[in-house]
Design a protein around this motif. Structure first.
Motif: not given
Length: 301
Positions: A11-23, A42-43, A48-50
């Motif tokens: 989760l933190a990596a997605i928010l930090r990089t702005g994408s699933f690929d970047g994470a 999320e489940e 939802p978290l993103v």
């Protein structure tokens, strides 16, 4: 509720990089693994978290969970008593800071703790404490003196603002001096919708609160440049305009009418040992840079 920290890291990596690929690239796993970890988290949380988009952004709960992971990383570092060994993934500090502090002194403090990484969010000094209340940051530069729950509050000193404009602007818009009538039509600069400095200064010094034509300019250095170019007048941080006041390329609207905004460093009490080096640097640098210049050669402003 027990949280899986591998899921939180995704989760933190997605928010930090702005994408699933970047994470996925940051964590060294596949994009499908990132998606699965987020789905599982999320489940478990039940919401939802993103917010999927370009870039991806966190929901309020998502941002708080990501901040929790950063705080765990800081606690681990405090227990190890070796901040230098903290990895960027666990030592990224999310801090709310005012734009004027960022433009004048805060980065000098950050540079004194080079082993830490920062995720800085910029907000008005009257609102930056809200980030602490929501648990989205571990510290904030704020005008809010009373400690937020779970935080320590340390006075830093006042940020001095000078109502200033170019000599040409003064000649054009205030040929007979800065009066209540003239200030109502002279263009001003406003940082953003939260900015009340110009309004407060006019009320205190002219007894009026007009709505003159205004430029909205969310940049501290841009404020100074706009004043130099004659676009308007604005409340400029004294450290930024000091050289221009010395040379006369900017002048105060009314001498001796500076406006002071006391600033405070509020930081998580739980993370105080880990934040201690940064807190020390912030206090020292703020004390050195927020003090007004006292040279007898400067104009009275």
């Amino acid at each position: 509720m027990k949280l899986d920290y591998a899921h939180l890291a995704a989760l933190a990596a997605i928010l930090r990089t702005g994408s699933f690929d970047g994470a996925a690239q940051e964590l060294g796993i596949t994009q499908s693994a990132i998606s699965q970890r987020l789905k599982t988290l999320e489940e478990r949380v039940g919401m939802p978290l993103v917010l999927r988009g370009t870039p991806c952004e966190g929901t309020e709960t998502g941002r708080r969970l990501a901040a929790h992971l950063d705080q765990v990383g800081m606690l681990e570092g405090a227990l190890s008593r070796d901040l230098a060994k903290l990895s960027p993934r666990t030592a990224r500090l999310r801090i709310a800071v005012t734009a004027d502090s960022l433009a004048t002194w805060f980065l000098k403090a950050a540079a004194q703790v080079p082993d830490l990484l920062f995720d800085l969010v910029v907000d008005d000094q009257d609102f930056s404490a809200d980030w602490l209340r929501r648990g989205e940051v571990v510290a904030a530069v704020t005008a809010h003196e009373a400690p937020i729950a779970g935080c320590d509050s340390t006075p830093l000193g006042p940020m001095h603002y000078v109502p200033s404009a170019s000599p040409a602007y003064m000649t054009k818009h205030f040929p007979n001096g800065v009066t209540a009538e003239a200030v109502a039509t002279a263009p001003i600069l406003i940082f953003d919708a939260k900015d009340r400095l110009q309004e407060t200064w006019m009320t205190q010094n002219l007894g009026v609160t007009p709505s003159p034509p205004s430029h909205r300019l969310p940049s501290s250095s841009g404020f100074v440049e706009a004043c130099l170019l004659g676009l308007g007048w604005g409340m400029n941080p004294e450290p930024l305009v000091r050289p221009h006041l010395e040379t006369g390329t900017l002048v105060p609207l009314i001498p001796n009418t500076t406006f002071d905004t006391p600033l405070f460093w509020q930081s998580s009490r739980l993370l105080a040992p880990a934040l201690a080096p940064l807190t020390k640097a912030v206090r020292q640098v703020a004390r050195q840079n927020l003090a007004p210049h006292t040279s007898a050669n400067l104009p009275k402003y």
